[in-house]
Enzyme design. Sequence first.
Site, PDB file in Angstrom:
ATOM      1  N   SER A  91       0.827  -1.200   0.000  1.00  0.00           N
ATOM      2  CA  SER A  91       0.000   0.000   0.000  1.00  0.00           C
ATOM      3  C   SER A  91       0.865   1.255   0.000  1.00  0.00           C
ATOM      4  O   SER A  91       1.938   1.283   0.591  1.00  0.00           O
ATOM      5  CB  SER A  91      -0.915   0.030   1.226  1.00  0.00           C
ATOM      6  OG  SER A  91      -1.671   1.220   1.237  1.00  0.00           O
ATOM      7  N   HIS A 125      -7.502  -3.117   4.912  1.00  0.00           N
ATOM      8  CA  HIS A 125      -6.916  -1.774   4.828  1.00  0.00           C
ATOM      9  C   HIS A 125      -7.666  -0.946   3.800  1.00  0.00           C
ATOM     10  O   HIS A 125      -8.050   0.199   4.049  1.00  0.00           O
ATOM     11  CB  HIS A 125      -5.432  -1.881   4.452  1.00  0.00           C
ATOM     12  CG  HIS A 125      -4.821  -0.609   3.942  1.00  0.00           C
ATOM     13  ND1 HIS A 125      -5.051  -0.134   2.661  1.00  0.00           N
ATOM     14  CD2 HIS A 125      -3.991   0.288   4.519  1.00  0.00           C
ATOM     15  CE1 HIS A 125      -4.400   1.000   2.485  1.00  0.00           C
ATOM     16  NE2 HIS A 125      -3.749   1.279   3.596  1.00  0.00           N
ATOM     17  N   ASN A 126      -7.905  -1.527   2.625  1.00  0.00           N
ATOM     18  CA  ASN A 126      -8.598  -0.796   1.563  1.00  0.00           C
ATOM     19  C   ASN A 126     -10.052  -0.528   1.920  1.00  0.00           C
ATOM     20  O   ASN A 126     -10.610   0.501   1.547  1.00  0.00           O
ATOM     21  CB  ASN A 126      -8.506  -1.569   0.247  1.00  0.00           C
ATOM     22  CG  ASN A 126      -7.131  -1.459  -0.390  1.00  0.00           C
ATOM     23  OD1 ASN A 126      -6.141  -1.206   0.290  1.00  0.00           O
ATOM     24  ND2 ASN A 126      -7.057  -1.662  -1.683  1.00  0.00           N
ATOM     25  N   LYS A 162      -4.491  -6.492   3.614  1.00  0.00           N
ATOM     26  CA  LYS A 162      -4.482  -5.396   2.647  1.00  0.00           C
ATOM     27  C   LYS A 162      -5.907  -5.069   2.192  1.00  0.00           C
ATOM     28  O   LYS A 162      -6.264  -3.899   2.016  1.00  0.00           O
ATOM     29  CB  LYS A 162      -3.609  -5.770   1.447  1.00  0.00           C
ATOM     30  CG  LYS A 162      -3.634  -4.761   0.287  1.00  0.00           C
ATOM     31  CD  LYS A 162      -3.229  -3.366   0.734  1.00  0.00           C
ATOM     32  CE  LYS A 162      -2.959  -2.383  -0.381  1.00  0.00           C
ATOM     33  NZ  LYS A 162      -3.665  -2.458  -1.617  1.00  0.00           N
ATOM     34  N   GLU A 221      -9.992   2.327   4.114  1.00  0.00           N
ATOM     35  CA  GLU A 221      -9.690   3.466   3.243  1.00  0.00           C
ATOM     36  C   GLU A 221     -10.957   3.987   2.555  1.00  0.00           C
ATOM     37  O   GLU A 221     -11.184   5.205   2.498  1.00  0.00           O
ATOM     38  CB  GLU A 221      -8.661   3.033   2.205  1.00  0.00           C
ATOM     39  CG  GLU A 221      -8.269   4.069   1.176  1.00  0.00           C
ATOM     40  CD  GLU A 221      -7.365   3.473   0.112  1.00  0.00           C
ATOM     41  OE1 GLU A 221      -7.668   3.651  -1.090  1.00  0.00           O
ATOM     42  OE2 GLU A 221      -6.370   2.811   0.476  1.00  0.00           O
TER      43      GLU A 221
END
Length: 470
Positions: A130, A187-188, A184, A191
């Site tokens: 990232s 995480h997105n 990940k 986000e």
Amino acid sequence: MNKKYDIGLIGLAVMGENLVLNMASKGFKVVVYNRTVNKVNEFLEKNKDYDTIGGAYSIAELVGMLSKPRKVMLMVKAGKPVDDMINELLPHLEENDIIIDGGNSFFEDTRRRTTYLQEKGIQFVGAGVSGGEEGALKGPSMMPGGSPSAYEELAPIFTRIAAQVEGQPCCSYVGPDGAGHYVKMVHNGIEYGDMQLISEAYYIMKNVLQLSTEELHKVFSEWNQGELDSYLIEITRDIFTRKDEITGQPLLEVILDKAGQKGTGKWTSQSALDLGVPTPTITEAVFARCMSAYKDERLAAAKTLIGPQKQYKGDKKQLISAIHDALYASKICAYAQGFALLKAASAEYGWNLNFGETALLWRGGCIIRARFLDRIKESYADNGQLVNLMMSPFFAEILAKAQDNWRLVVITCKELGIPTPAISASLDYYDSYRSAVLPANLLQAQRDYFGAHTYERTDRSGIFHTNWND
């Protein structure tokens, strides 16, 4: 050729190119390959000052130029292209060689590929990366999962090229098979939520308070000096200063309100549904992007569907302060949902994730890097059995203090007809989670009525069914 390279990288799009330059700048020898071989020549010519970068013009040549165990990193489009490249590599690899998928692959694909490659004696690492183009070049957040022994081979490279915060790399082993890509993905998802929340805060100040881009720049500059300090607040601040070269207007005002998405936010919501974990902030952020794509329908509806005709008559500074608190509280909810999902996935897939260490991976290099990630680490360090981030004394106190302003923002927007799907969903998440009793008793009675799905009772144990038509 006698010279052996430390690692090979396949896929010279911007992320791949920048990762190569990052590795080369740290002294690692990297050989590159791309299906369109002209890109190899172009890349080498553009970066001829680096004597640690080499080029290969076939898979066989690339593999032959690597030291053992061979390490090949794929930076290709997720899905079938990854499988195709793995199958092209396999005839040229030997036992214990390592393939790394550094793209945004779906975690179930990574789990499948791990099993497939283990059977062939090849080690596989699914590494979430990232930080976008800048992070790839200057230091990304890296979330590698898969073979532990493969990570030991890769750690000297990955920990050097990752972002560094207080002398610590934003990279460590996450867990087996698809754990790295799952972290990940979450995480997105966070986000998505964070970006939507910030956009809603902007939208309220623009449409309720009629703040100019200059005033918005000032507000976000002030916010970035305090507890909201983060990469996304920082870039939002900067966006307000950019003028359009054609019209001279603020560039933001000429950008069409249709948001794109690559699917990782959707994957997060789908996984949450599969595991039965409520993630309303993240999911509403995904739906908000979907709604933005209905531009033509919204233009027609704006002329037909009637909303409130009121104007805000309150104190401007008070509402800006309230929006700050609503944004901060909602942001905490987005992270709480993300970590609750990680907790459920860790149990479901046997990953044994370390949630505090995960928070540290996101302190630098990545898109959601923020000041309060240290507080998340501390919360899990203080209580290893923490069931939800909102139950941490630190975050519970913030939410309690913020809730009056949070509610003021939601009420004001509802009265004025201003959509705030993510902020509203965050408050509902908070209120639902803190409610000892929810209306699900009626839901269960309805299910039992039409489908004999049975129910439990509050006053005795057991499973019950009522003949509601009797």
